[in-house]
Design an enzyme around this catalytic site. Structure first.
Site, PDB file in Angstrom:
ATOM      1  N   LYS A 136      -8.427  20.490  -5.371  1.00 15.27           N
ATOM      2  CA  LYS A 136      -9.069  21.721  -5.842  1.00 15.27           C
ATOM      3  C   LYS A 136      -9.515  21.504  -7.277  1.00 15.27           C
ATOM      4  O   LYS A 136      -8.935  20.677  -7.985  1.00 15.27           O
ATOM      5  CB  LYS A 136      -8.076  22.886  -5.804  1.00 15.27           C
ATOM      6  CG  LYS A 136      -8.723  24.240  -5.761  1.00 15.27           C
ATOM      7  CD  LYS A 136      -9.084  24.629  -4.340  1.00 15.27           C
ATOM      8  CE  LYS A 136      -9.870  25.899  -4.268  1.00 15.27           C
ATOM      9  NZ  LYS A 136      -9.946  26.392  -2.883  1.00 15.27           N
ATOM     10  N   ASP A 142     -15.791  27.980  -4.037  1.00 18.96           N
ATOM     11  CA  ASP A 142     -14.653  28.900  -4.014  1.00 18.96           C
ATOM     12  C   ASP A 142     -15.130  30.084  -4.868  1.00 18.96           C
ATOM     13  O   ASP A 142     -16.350  30.284  -4.997  1.00 18.96           O
ATOM     14  CB  ASP A 142     -13.380  28.223  -4.582  1.00 18.96           C
ATOM     15  CG  ASP A 142     -12.099  29.015  -4.288  1.00 18.96           C
ATOM     16  OD1 ASP A 142     -11.575  28.887  -3.171  1.00 18.96           O
ATOM     17  OD2 ASP A 142     -11.632  29.765  -5.151  1.00 18.96           O
ATOM     18  N   THR A 187     -15.662  30.843   6.652  1.00 20.96           N
ATOM     19  CA  THR A 187     -14.313  31.296   6.277  1.00 20.96           C
ATOM     20  C   THR A 187     -14.044  32.686   6.854  1.00 20.96           C
ATOM     21  O   THR A 187     -12.998  32.934   7.471  1.00 20.96           O
ATOM     22  CB  THR A 187     -14.135  31.283   4.751  1.00 20.96           C
ATOM     23  OG1 THR A 187     -14.557  30.017   4.256  1.00 20.96           O
ATOM     24  CG2 THR A 187     -12.695  31.552   4.365  1.00 20.96           C
ATOM     25  N   SER A 243     -16.556  22.679   6.543  1.00 22.48           N
ATOM     26  CA  SER A 243     -16.955  21.671   5.558  1.00 22.48           C
ATOM     27  C   SER A 243     -16.776  20.266   6.146  1.00 22.48           C
ATOM     28  O   SER A 243     -17.608  19.383   5.936  1.00 22.48           O
ATOM     29  CB  SER A 243     -16.108  21.792   4.287  1.00 22.48           C
ATOM     30  OG  SER A 243     -16.570  22.820   3.451  1.00 22.48           O
TER      31      SER A 243
HETATM   32  P1  NDP Z   1     -16.569  35.015  -4.207  1.00 24.51           P
HETATM   33  O1  NDP Z   1     -16.743  34.608  -5.625  1.00 24.51           O
HETATM   34  O2  NDP Z   1     -17.730  34.930  -3.292  1.00 24.51           O
HETATM   35  O3  NDP Z   1     -16.009  36.493  -4.123  1.00 24.51           O
HETATM   36  C1  NDP Z   1     -14.812  36.844  -4.739  1.00 24.51           C
HETATM   37  C2  NDP Z   1     -14.579  38.333  -4.555  1.00 24.51           C
HETATM   38  O4  NDP Z   1     -13.261  38.646  -4.972  1.00 24.51           O
HETATM   39  C3  NDP Z   1     -15.498  39.186  -5.403  1.00 24.51           C
HETATM   40  O5  NDP Z   1     -15.731  40.413  -4.768  1.00 24.51           O
HETATM   41  C4  NDP Z   1     -14.686  39.352  -6.682  1.00 24.51           C
HETATM   42  O6  NDP Z   1     -15.021  40.507  -7.440  1.00 24.51           O
HETATM   43  C5  NDP Z   1     -13.280  39.467  -6.136  1.00 24.51           C
HETATM   44  N1  NDP Z   1     -12.342  38.940  -7.130  1.00 24.51           N
HETATM   45  C6  NDP Z   1     -12.261  37.664  -7.586  1.00 24.51           C
HETATM   46  N2  NDP Z   1     -11.316  37.534  -8.510  1.00 24.51           N
HETATM   47  C7  NDP Z   1     -10.790  38.756  -8.664  1.00 24.51           C
HETATM   48  C8  NDP Z   1      -9.757  39.269  -9.474  1.00 24.51           C
HETATM   49  N3  NDP Z   1      -9.089  38.487 -10.350  1.00 24.51           N
HETATM   50  N4  NDP Z   1      -9.463  40.585  -9.349  1.00 24.51           N
HETATM   51  C9  NDP Z   1     -10.132  41.366  -8.473  1.00 24.51           C
HETATM   52  N5  NDP Z   1     -11.132  40.931  -7.685  1.00 24.51           N
HETATM   53  C10 NDP Z   1     -11.450  39.653  -7.770  1.00 24.51           C
HETATM   54  O7  NDP Z   1     -15.359  34.119  -3.678  1.00 24.51           O
HETATM   55  P2  NDP Z   1     -14.948  33.788  -2.158  1.00 24.51           P
HETATM   56  O8  NDP Z   1     -15.272  34.926  -1.275  1.00 24.51           O
HETATM   57  O9  NDP Z   1     -15.461  32.438  -1.851  1.00 24.51           O
HETATM   58  O10 NDP Z   1     -13.363  33.640  -2.307  1.00 24.51           O
HETATM   59  C11 NDP Z   1     -12.464  34.723  -2.092  1.00 24.51           C
HETATM   60  C12 NDP Z   1     -11.082  34.182  -1.781  1.00 24.51           C
HETATM   61  O11 NDP Z   1     -11.133  33.389  -0.595  1.00 24.51           O
HETATM   62  C13 NDP Z   1     -10.457  33.279  -2.840  1.00 24.51           C
HETATM   63  O12 NDP Z   1      -9.060  33.449  -2.822  1.00 24.51           O
HETATM   64  C14 NDP Z   1     -10.781  31.881  -2.329  1.00 24.51           C
HETATM   65  O13 NDP Z   1      -9.891  30.914  -2.837  1.00 24.51           O
HETATM   66  C15 NDP Z   1     -10.605  32.099  -0.836  1.00 24.51           C
HETATM   67  N6  NDP Z   1     -11.255  31.146   0.055  1.00 24.51           N
HETATM   68  C16 NDP Z   1     -12.589  30.882  -0.031  1.00 24.51           C
HETATM   69  C17 NDP Z   1     -13.181  30.004   0.851  1.00 24.51           C
HETATM   70  C18 NDP Z   1     -14.647  29.736   0.845  1.00 24.51           C
HETATM   71  O14 NDP Z   1     -15.100  28.994   1.712  1.00 24.51           O
HETATM   72  N7  NDP Z   1     -15.437  30.307  -0.059  1.00 24.51           N
HETATM   73  C19 NDP Z   1     -12.386  29.299   1.878  1.00 24.51           C
HETATM   74  C20 NDP Z   1     -10.999  29.715   1.940  1.00 24.51           C
HETATM   75  C21 NDP Z   1     -10.479  30.587   1.037  1.00 24.51           C
HETATM   76  P3  NDP Z   1     -15.890  40.338  -8.809  1.00 24.51           P
HETATM   77  O15 NDP Z   1     -17.242  39.886  -8.362  1.00 24.51           O
HETATM   78  O16 NDP Z   1     -15.861  41.687  -9.407  1.00 24.51           O
HETATM   79  O17 NDP Z   1     -15.167  39.307  -9.630  1.00 24.51           O
HETATM   80  O1  2IT Z   2      -9.925  27.451  -0.216  1.00 24.18           O
HETATM   81  C1  2IT Z   2     -10.716  26.828   0.526  1.00 24.18           C
HETATM   82  O2  2IT Z   2     -10.368  26.369   1.615  1.00 24.18           O
HETATM   83  C2  2IT Z   2     -12.102  26.662   0.061  1.00 24.18           C
HETATM   84  N1  2IT Z   2     -12.469  27.186  -0.991  1.00 24.18           N
HETATM   85  C3  2IT Z   2     -13.075  25.841   0.870  1.00 24.18           C
HETATM   86  C4  2IT Z   2     -12.882  24.379   0.599  1.00 24.18           C
HETATM   87  C5  2IT Z   2     -13.894  23.454   1.215  1.00 24.18           C
HETATM   88  O3  2IT Z   2     -13.810  22.278   0.872  1.00 24.18           O
HETATM   89  O4  2IT Z   2     -14.750  23.874   1.996  1.00 24.18           O
END
Ligand code: NDP
Ligand code: 2IT
Length: 448
Positions: free
Chosen positions: A128, A168, A212, A380
């Site tokens: 990561k 992420d 996801t 991925s």
């Molecule tokens: P994005 O940046 O697309 O979206 C994040 C969302 O969460 C936004 O709505 C954001 O609000 C909110 N958010 C982020 N940080 C905070 C915080 N500290 N407090 C409150 N709200 C928060 O990210 P993803 O959707 O990609 O990721 C979301 C989660 O999913 C994370 O935990 C990530 O690690 C996990 N994840 C993502 C994957 C992927 O493929 N993208 C795969 C597996 C897990 P704001 O815009 O206001 O900050």
């Molecule tokens: O938390 C996760 O699994 C991700 N942000 C996606 C990682 C990836 O390599 O697609």
């Protein structure tokens, strides 16, 4: 559950050697608490300091990222890449750009990623990275210059056989594009498999954007199905409104659920008519604006709540899809009082240990992130497979592979939980099944 007496000193040493890294402590504590039954049955998995090695990243890289803002001022951010474990394949995992990023957070994410990636059954290790750069309010040009500077340092540490980053929080298609461009320029190689989450125009996979959220939906759907239940007519609350949240909402609407609320860091919106997903997508994917705009544009049935918790909204299923520790014990107790039946973690470690305990004690079905959100990284790996064979699959073909992978992860977790004496405990099942895959490979590779 208490911790096994062989594992207790190992955990104490991890906590001692990594002071102040509270999220990393939390993730390691949870996994080591699950491993007692497997060490009892297979003491060889604890030989050669295997568990100690599993808790120590193979490599941790921290670097300076200077970049110039639109006013010409030089800004400094900190970049990270933690290459956690490569027993199963090249390090694989996303990059997070968020002001809260620090080494402890990247280590917790890399540790979780190692087990998650093992659960997918694909040949990928765990890693990561990211930066404390805050993309909020930055122009496209600023984001591009930041991504180029970040990659100028990172490029020497990654490669399709070494380490394959993706997105992420704060890193989506735009950022991956700028980073891929800079990698290509620096190396003079069109090495498509070095990053995933790429655009369809230059080597991306269909369904990776959706993967996801779709995957988490498939997982929870199967978990409900195992209890003769379904999403049909269920009220669902999804936190966040980013990549994972949007495509969770999309698939759950297809499954017949009604999404009643979603959020961002500025509050949450409730819409008793069902969240209008097209509007949320327009606000978040196109305009990059705030969720409060939803209520302003929608009026009528919708309201925005600035303070308080999205988990106050009554629902049957909760899908926390924003960030770590966003769902506390107090939130869990409110959800339980409101009659929740299932929780699916789209985010990484969104429920605090107190919340997980409350759900499990109340008999709420609980799908932990490292299993439920594994569809993103699994797809991925499918993107890497397409890049390696210079092929590109249809959406249907790719989604079918994803659905099959999620079914297998679900069934593996359920079967493992049963085998180790805790039927229905998906946390235990995911931790043990992921651990066994990594441990088997590590044992074969010798002490490295
Ligand atoms: P994005 O940046 O697309 O979206 C994040 C969302 O969460 C936004 O709505 C954001 O609000 C909110 N958010 C982020 N940080 C905070 C915080 N500290 N407090 C409150 N709200 C928060 O990210 P993803 O959707 O990609 O990721 C979301 C989660 O999913 C994370 O935990 C990530 O690690 C996990 N994840 C993502 C994957 C992927 O493929 N993208 C795969 C597996 C897990 P704001 O815009 O206001 O900050
Ligand atoms: O938390 C996760 O699994 C991700 N942000 C996606 C990682 C990836 O390599 O697609």
């Amino acid at each position: 559950m208490g911790i096994d007496e062989k594992l207790e000193p190992i955990l104490a040493e991890v906590l001692r050697r990594n002071p102040g890294e509270s999220e990393f402590h939390q993730a390691v504590t949870e996994v080591l608490h699950s491993l007692g039954p497997v060490i009892a049955k297979h003491p060889e998995y604890a030989d050669s300091a295997l568990i100690e090695r599993l808790c120590e990243p193979e490599r941790q890289i921290i670097f300076r990222v200077p970049w110039q803002d639109d006013a010409g001022k030089v800004q400094i951010a900190r970049g990270f890449r933690v290459q956690f474990n490569s027993a199963l394949g090249p390090y694989k995992g996303g990059l997070r750009f968020h002001p809260t990023v620090n080494l402890g957070i990247i280590k917790f994410l890399g540790f979780e990623q190692t087990f998650k990636n093992a659960l997918t059954g694909m040949p990928i290790g765990g890693g990561k990275g990211g930066s404390d750069f805050n993309p909020r309010g930055r122009s496209d040009a600023e984001v591009m210059r930041f991504c180029q500077s970040f990659m100028t340092e990172l490029h020497r540490h990654i490669g399709e056989y070494t380490d394959v980053p993706a997105g992420d929080i704060g890193v989506g298609g735009r950022e991956i594009g700028y980073m891929f461009g800079q990698y290509k320029r620096l190396t003079n190689r069109y090495e498509a498999g070095v990053l995933t989450g790429k655009g369809l125009a230059y080597g991306g996979s269909r369904a990776r954007t959706e993967a996801t959220g779709y995957g988490a939906s498939y997982f929870v759907n199967r978990m409900l199905g195992a209890r003769k239940q379904s999403f049909e007519g269920k009220r669902v609350v999804v936190s966040g409104s980013g990549n994972v949240a949007l495509y969770t909402m999309e698939k759950l609407i297809q499954f017949g659920a009604k999404i009643v609320a979603c959020s961002d860091s500025g509050g949450y919106v409730v819409d008793e008519n069902g969240i209008d997903l097209a509007l949320v997508k327009e606000l978040k994917e196109v305009r990059r604006s705030r969720i409060s705009e939803y209520a302003k544009m929608k009026g009528g049935s919708a309201r925005h709540v600035e303070r308080g918790s999205v988990w106050d909204v009554p629902c049957d299923v909760a899908m926390p899809s924003a960030t770590q520790n966003e769902l506390t014990g107090k939130d869990a107790r409110v959800l339980i009082k409101n009659g929740i039946v299932a929780v699916g973690e789209g985010a990484n470690m969104p429920s605090t240990p107190d919340a997980v305990r409350a759900f499990q004690e109340a008999g709420v079905l609980f799908a932990p992130g490292k299993a439920a959100n594994a569809g993103g990284v699994a797809t991925s790996a499918l993107e890497m497979q397409q890049n390696a064979s210079r092929d590109s699959w249809t959406f249907e073909q790719t989604e079918a592979r994803l659905a099959e992978i999620m079914k297998n992860i679900h069934d593996t977790c359920a079967r493992t939980a049963e085998e180790y004496g805790a039927p229905g405990d998906y946390v235990l099942g995911a931790n043990i099944a992921g651990f066994i895959r990594v441990a088997e490979a590590m044992r074969s590779l010798g002490v490295i």
